[in-house]
Design a protein around this motif. Structure first.
Motif, PDB file in Angstrom:
ATOM      1  N   GLY A 190       6.680   8.499   2.568  1.00  0.00           N
ATOM      2  CA  GLY A 190       7.870   9.242   2.196  1.00  0.00           C
ATOM      3  C   GLY A 190       8.997   9.036   3.199  1.00  0.00           C
ATOM      4  O   GLY A 190       9.163   7.947   3.740  1.00  0.00           O
ATOM      5  N   VAL A 191       9.747  10.123   3.445  1.00  0.00           N
ATOM      6  CA  VAL A 191      10.955   9.990   4.275  1.00  0.00           C
ATOM      7  C   VAL A 191      10.836  10.833   5.539  1.00  0.00           C
ATOM      8  O   VAL A 191      10.410  11.979   5.508  1.00  0.00           O
ATOM      9  N   THR A 192      11.211  10.221   6.638  1.00  0.00           N
ATOM     10  CA  THR A 192      11.241  10.911   7.923  1.00  0.00           C
ATOM     11  C   THR A 192      12.668  10.866   8.449  1.00  0.00           C
ATOM     12  O   THR A 192      13.344   9.846   8.325  1.00  0.00           O
ATOM     13  N   GLU A 246      15.736   2.817   7.871  1.00  0.00           N
ATOM     14  CA  GLU A 246      14.764   1.796   8.246  1.00  0.00           C
ATOM     15  C   GLU A 246      13.590   1.961   7.294  1.00  0.00           C
ATOM     16  O   GLU A 246      13.234   3.091   6.972  1.00  0.00           O
ATOM     17  N   GLU A 247      12.991   0.861   6.869  1.00  0.00           N
ATOM     18  CA  GLU A 247      11.866   1.001   5.951  1.00  0.00           C
ATOM     19  C   GLU A 247      10.663   0.222   6.463  1.00  0.00           C
ATOM     20  O   GLU A 247      10.782  -0.924   6.864  1.00  0.00           O
ATOM     21  N   ILE A 280       0.833  -1.202   0.000  1.00  0.00           N
ATOM     22  CA  ILE A 280       0.000   0.000   0.000  1.00  0.00           C
ATOM     23  C   ILE A 280       0.871   1.257   0.000  1.00  0.00           C
ATOM     24  O   ILE A 280       0.719   2.143  -0.813  1.00  0.00           O
ATOM     25  N   ARG A 281       1.765   1.304   0.960  1.00  0.00           N
ATOM     26  CA  ARG A 281       2.686   2.452   1.016  1.00  0.00           C
ATOM     27  C   ARG A 281       3.909   2.103   1.840  1.00  0.00           C
ATOM     28  O   ARG A 281       3.933   1.100   2.546  1.00  0.00           O
ATOM     29  N   ARG A 282       4.899   2.959   1.684  1.00  0.00           N
ATOM     30  CA  ARG A 282       6.148   2.759   2.403  1.00  0.00           C
ATOM     31  C   ARG A 282       6.502   3.987   3.195  1.00  0.00           C
ATOM     32  O   ARG A 282       6.127   5.099   2.821  1.00  0.00           O
ATOM     33  N   LEU A 283       7.274   3.777   4.221  1.00  0.00           N
ATOM     34  CA  LEU A 283       7.776   4.890   5.021  1.00  0.00           C
ATOM     35  C   LEU A 283       9.245   4.600   5.310  1.00  0.00           C
ATOM     36  O   LEU A 283       9.597   3.518   5.755  1.00  0.00           O
ATOM     37  N   VAL A 284      10.059   5.589   5.036  1.00  0.00           N
ATOM     38  CA  VAL A 284      11.496   5.422   5.277  1.00  0.00           C
ATOM     39  C   VAL A 284      11.881   6.297   6.464  1.00  0.00           C
ATOM     40  O   VAL A 284      11.491   7.452   6.547  1.00  0.00           O
ATOM     41  N   ARG A 285      12.619   5.713   7.388  1.00  0.00           N
ATOM     42  CA  ARG A 285      13.151   6.497   8.504  1.00  0.00           C
ATOM     43  C   ARG A 285      14.660   6.557   8.358  1.00  0.00           C
ATOM     44  O   ARG A 285      15.321   5.521   8.349  1.00  0.00           O
ATOM     45  N   LYS A 286      15.185   7.791   8.267  1.00  0.00           N
ATOM     46  CA  LYS A 286      16.644   7.948   8.244  1.00  0.00           C
ATOM     47  C   LYS A 286      17.085   8.324   9.654  1.00  0.00           C
ATOM     48  O   LYS A 286      16.573   9.276  10.226  1.00  0.00           O
ATOM     49  N   HIS A 287      17.963   7.561  10.187  1.00  0.00           N
ATOM     50  CA  HIS A 287      18.401   7.795  11.565  1.00  0.00           C
ATOM     51  C   HIS A 287      19.721   8.576  11.590  1.00  0.00           C
ATOM     52  O   HIS A 287      20.642   8.250  10.859  1.00  0.00           O
TER      53      HIS A 287
END
Lengths: 687, 433
Positions: A317-319, A415-416, A236-243
């Motif tokens: 999107g990207v967090t 992280e995705e 459905i959707r993706r979320l990317v976390r950049k640490h």
């Protein structure tokens, strides 16, 4: 009071005790029997002593009383004749057992479970050469409801060619043959709904078979389809976390991030103070691990420091997120009253935080701790705590802005999260009840920035009605928790950011998580039911196969919690409830759908121990809830709980799950792992 | 018209009893209605009502609307044997041998054996009676000992019946009565098998237990002795197990003290009636019981069970029958074969079968003499499959050879046990032998 016949059916295995004086010669029916639900109370109050030879309800129904007995006499064998000695054991034939007919059947008969032989004798029947369980013998699950096309005596193994709707695969594969003469030959042994379409002029006859194969296999091998395709995952959707790692937090002339150092503008508090005129004072403490033993006012919230990258919307999107540091909101009013209800966590930090809970700091992290003083008396009004949060968010926003500017080279890991739907699996919804009584109980739903303030709507303003979020919106800081309930069961903002139930459910290949519904808990009862009825309608429209309802807090909000479960349950949807209950939070209300409950308690004594996050939902609870829901959805019974709270139930269940799935579940620690505060020693210690 | 109870005049070993009532007579529960002529037993009515029919083989009594538990007591007797005779007690385990004859034995150095084995699967009423009335059963043993002057009694009971054993132990006050635990095998309850198990010695099929210096009495018979002596109660009620395809569940359901003469149909109806299609109604246990017509079946002094089975499996081929003394006789096997729609091509007997006074007896019940010849004979006669009626041990032997000869094997108890989802007899586990 006597029971209805239906109720008696439910309690066949409970002790049989007459409710009233019963005359000799009476044929015992449900009318004569006391409702087993009240036995525990009767036993506890000494009114009843159930002897070991007391018969079960199922055993006495229809039996004849041989002497007149008084009310509340347990029925024992000497009082009755015509007792059924053994329970009529319902024999369960496993669905994957081979199908062997138990009775003689004729062509045209539809096979039911009762027509099939119990596998206990398969070995002997096979040994006696009466049956031969070859590979092609179908299973019980495959044949039930199917129609026989041949006469078959008892002890016949059921094979595909005996049933309507099964075409031998071989025939399907070989069916259309283009002969050398250029004619097309189609032979169909058995079939239904066959739709053959041929081009009138096939330039290359060899293409024809290919087209047909699909058309022909319409109905035949339903089962093969199920097994092979099982279900399709749909992303459905993706979320990317950049640490980004932070190892040091300092004050400096401007807010910025350099390498792993975060600088906070020295005079930032002066500006934060202006955010809301209810804020009378604000100061920042940077709590490094060596300062964990300092005093703090009550912890109002723990928040991740995260921001959306340009063009990304919360939930996709990207967090960007800072690791090693969190924001902690603390505060009092001008009179020094803690902003909290039913317990507060002021005191030495390390004595009041359950490290590592989803909503808590992890040990080793640096806290950017604001201490906000709000106008006297506003601690119990909505505006007060909100002002404290807004002031803190001013500071966080400045850090977010700095984080937006940081170069990608500083990313330590990415992280995705992928949200998938799994059509074909049991459709499950998670309902999270959040506080919405007003005063200090509110949440901001879907701010623009993760756990921000701007752009979000307080659930109190939304009338607390159900709002659907995607799992990724929740995990991306879609809930900013203003709640000030008892610290131990309070879900801080960070809890949603790391919500274990959502993560487990989203990644569970056995279910199809369709969404997360947030529903507020209003103050007034009539509003509570307004809200839970809307929830019921929403669930009805969603056509889910199962639901899990969670709540933070306990007491007042259990009224809605129970009502939510009722509204879902009465629509025939299996529903598991999760809440802190144990001793202190024992449910104040209940209904017949509240059969499947997960207690979130972790405290030793089963109480709200005022340690931040102690009794909140952890991974182990999520695993239990999902296992329970799956069990219920599969139509299996869940044992009723014991009367008294018994922490062993939880441990037993976890062990059962570990054994079944062959996994190891980490058990979280509780307050015994941290130093005991003076307050706790005085208030709660029993040792 | 009220419900009619039927009292067969031959519910025992010996000659049919002679009616002493006429049509139109009013009778009260417990009243004598037939007297023995020669070997036999007295028969009492279990209901209060009116005699409506008297024939050579039965008396029909139409019961009054209101029935009581009370009964007309037998006369005051001066000896136990007399009370037993007056009460019309016969072996309740199935054979129906008049008990007063057994109690005339003098067992100065002998034993009373209480046969509490109840080895027919499904049947459960004896064990249930012990669990409920252990004290009275023990007193029955004491009376039997007193009557025969036996100094010692053994209670033979399957080791698996723990509750019953505990109930008995609680009531045994001295060491004159001893419990002997039996393995869970068919036909462990056969009289001579019990004696063999206790004393390690086989009686000839023609010999009576008295030759081993003992008298064997069934659980319920012992209970009836106590009832006769203590309550002056004649045998008018019978314990029975009802099981199988019944609407209210397959049970086994135990019914204690069912009035003798009650139509079996009433018992079936108590459990909601027959559930759908059925195969047979077996009166008695699966091994030795017989299929009976539901409308012609009544509770007798020896009725043990009423089992409604699933339909028999069809096999429209050639079937060979292997008769055994411990299970079905030839007639019963032919009956089953007919219901299976099979063609019987040959019948043979286990070589241990001897005919004694018109009945088949096994030389060594539960101890197999070998079956391969019988199976080979049946095959030679053209049997494609065989239907056997053997005890557990013999069945095991058949299983050792028939499948190797490519002969599929039915057992005549299969359909009853399959109805109950109970294991069918075939090979024995190796370690238990």
């Amino acid at each position: 009071m006597s029971m209805s016949a239906e109720k008696a059916q439910k309690y066949l295995n409970e002790p049989a005790i007459v409710c009233c004086r019963t005359e000799e010669g009476t044929i015992i029916s449900a009318d004569n029997l006391e409702d087993p639900e009240i036995f525990p109370d009767l036993v506890a109050s000494g009114l009843l002593n159930i002897p070991s030879n007391c018969l079960k309800v199922g055993e006495v129904l229809g039996a004849k009383l041989v002497k007149t007995i008084d009310a509340l006499t347990p029925l024992t064998p000497d009082l009755l004749e015509g007792v059924k000695v053994e329970d009529t054991k319902k024999v369960e034939i496993p669905k994957d057992a081979k199908a062997v007919l138990k009775v003689n059947k004729k062509a045209g008969d539809v096979i039911t479970l009762e027509d099939l032989e119990n596998p206990i004798n398969f070995e002997k029947l096979q040994d006696s050469l009466l049956i031969n369980l070859t590979e092609d013998v179908l299973t019980v699950g495959e044949v039930i409801g199917k129609k026989l096309i041949v006469d078959a005596p008892a002890l016949t193994t059921v094979k595909p060619n005996m049933l309507e709707g099964y075409i031998k695969e071989m025939e399907v594969n070989n069916m259309p043959q283009v002969t050398s003469q250029g004619t097309l030959r189609i032979k169909i042994a058995e079939g239904k709904g066959i739709d053959i379409e041929l081009p009138l002029f096939a330039p290359q006859p060899l293409q024809v078979p290919q087209v047909k194969q699909e058309a022909v296999s319409v109905k035949p091998v339903e089962k093969a389809k199920e097994e092979k395709e099982e279900y399709q995952e749909k992303e459905i959707r993706r979320l990317v976390r950049k640490h980004y790692k932070i190892t040091e937090v300092k004050f400096g002339p401007e807010t910025k991030i350099e390498g792993t150092t975060l600088y906070i503008r020295e005079n930032i508090c002066q500006d934060a103070l202006k955010v809301d005129n209810l804020v009378k004072d604000i100061k920042i403490d940077i709590i490094t691990p060596d300062k964990y033993n300092t005093y703090s006012e009550t912890i109002m919230d723990v928040q991740p420091i995260a921001t959306k990258e340009k063009g990304s919307k919360l939930g996709s999107g990207v967090t960007r997120v800072l690791d090693g540091v969190i924001v902690m909101v603390t505060g009092t009013d001008e009179n020094g009253v803690q902003i909290g209800e039913f317990g507060s966590s002021e005191g030495i930090l390390e004595e009041n935080i359950m490290w590592g809970r989803p909503g808590c700091p992890d040990k080793g992290e640096i806290f950017i701790k604001t201490q906000v003083t709000i106008a006297a008396g506003t601690n119990m009004e909505r505006v007060g705590p909100l002002a404290a949060h807004k002031a803190t968010d001013y500071i966080t926003q400045e850090i977010r802005d700095a984080l937006k500017k940081v170069d990608d080279s500083l990313v330590v890991y990415t992280e995705e999260f992928v949200q998938k739907r799994r059509p074909g699996r049991k459709k499950v919804v998670i309902v999270k009840e959040i506080m919405g009584q007003g005063a200090m109980h509110d949440n901001i739903i879907l701010p623009v920035e993760p756990v921000g303030v701007l752009g979000g709507k307080p659930n109190v303003d939304l009338g607390n009605v159900p709002v659907v979020l995607s799992p990724l919106e929740v995990l991306d800081g879609g809930i900013h928790a203003l709640t000030c309930i008892g610290p131990a069961s309070k879900e801080c903002s960070r809890h949603y950011w790391r919500e274990p139930l959502i993560i487990e459910a989203m990644n569970d290949p056995e279910i199809d998580l369709c969404g997360v519904v947030f529903v507020g808990s209003p103050q007034i009862n009539s509003e509570k039911f307004y809200v839970s009825e809307r929830l019921g309608m929403l669930i009805e429209a969603m056509d889910v196969d199962g639901a899990i309802v969670t709540t933070e807090g306990f007491g007042n909000n259990h009224i809605d919690f129970a009502s939510h479960i009722e509204q879902i349950g009465m629509r025939g949807v299996p529903v598991v409830g999760m809440s802190f209950c144990a001793v202190q939070g024992a449910l104040v209300v209940g209904n017949e759908y509240m059969k499947y409950m997960i207690d979130l308690n972790k405290s030793e004594q089963g109480i709200e121990n005022e340690i931040l996050g102690c009794n909140t939902l952890c991974k182990e609870d999520a695993i239990r809830a999902l296992a329970m829901l799956k069990t219920v959805m599969a139509g299996e019974e869940v044992k009723a709980p014991e009367r008294q709270w018994n922490p062993n139930v939880k441990e037993n269940n976890l062990e059962l799950i570990e054994k079944t799935y062959n996994i190891k579940i980490e058990r979280v620690e509780n307050e015994t792992s941290i130093p005991m505060s003076q307050k706790r020693r005085e208030k709660y210690s029993t040792k | 018209m009220g419900k009619v109870y039927r009292f067969f005049l031959k519910m025992h070993v010996g000659a049919p009893s002679k009616p002493i009532v006429d049509v139109g007579d009013k009778v009260k529960r417990g009243m004598l209605i037939a007297e023995p002529e020669g070997l036999g037993a007295k028969i009492h009515t279990s209901v209060t009502g009116k005699v409506v029919k008297v024939t050579d083989s039965f008396i029909d009594i139409e019961a009054d609307e209101v029935q009581t538990k009370d009964y007309v007591k037998i006369k005051e007797c001066s000896s136990i044997q007399e009370a037993v005779f007056e009460a019309g007690i016969v072996g309740a385990g199935g054979a129906g041998f008049p008990t007063h004859i057994k109690l005339q034995s003098k067992l100065d150095d002998g034993y009373i054996i209480a046969n509490c084995v109840e080895c027919e699967p499904i049947l459960n009423h004896n064990i249930y009676l012990i669990e409920k009335e252990a004290a009275k059963v023990i007193r029955g043993i004491k009376y039997a000992m007193e009557a025969t002057n036996a100094k010692k009694a053994y209670i033979a009971i399957k080791a698996k019946n723990l509750n019953a054993i505990n109930a008995l132990k609680k009531e045994i006050k001295d060491d004159s009565i001893e419990i002997k635990e039996m393995p869970d095998m068919y036909p462990m309850g056969e009289e001579r098998a019990v004696i063999h198990q206790i004393f390690g010695k086989w009686l000839e099929p023609t010999q009576l237990p008295i030759e081993a210096n003992c008298v064997v009495l069934n659980t319920e018979t012992l209970y009836n002795i106590a009832c006769a002596v203590e309550d002056r109660k004649p045998v008018i009620d019978k314990d029975i197990t009802v099981a199988g395809k019944l609407k209210k569940g397959k049970g086994p359901h135990v019914l204690l003290k069912v009035p003798i003469g009650t139509p079996i149909k009433d018992l079936i109806d108590m459990y909601g009636g027959i559930d759908g299609e059925y195969g047979e109604i077996i009166i008695g246990g699966p091994y030795t019981g017989k299929a009976e017509d539901l409308d012609e079946s009544y509770v007798t002094k020896t009725s043990g069970g009423a089992i409604v089975t699933i339909p028999l499996p069809e096999f429209k081929g050639k079937l060979g029958l292997l008769v055994c003394a411990c299970g079905a006789d030839e007639q019963r096997l032919r009956d089953i074969a007919a219901k299976m729609k099979s063609q019987v091509v040959a019948v043979t007997k286990c070589k241990n079968v001897v005919e004694v006074r018109g009945a088949n007896k096994c030389l060594t019940p539960g101890d197999c003499p070998g079956q391969v010849q019988a199976v080979m004979y049946l095959k030679k006669q053209g049997a494609e499959r065989i239907l056997i009626a053997n005890c557990n041990d013999c069945t095991n032997t058949v299983m050792g050879c028939a499948p190797k000869l490519n002969i599929p094997v039915y057992h005549h108890v299969d359909h009853a046990l399959r109805t109950m989802d109970m294991p069918i007899p075939r090979r024995l586990p190796i370690d238990k032998k």
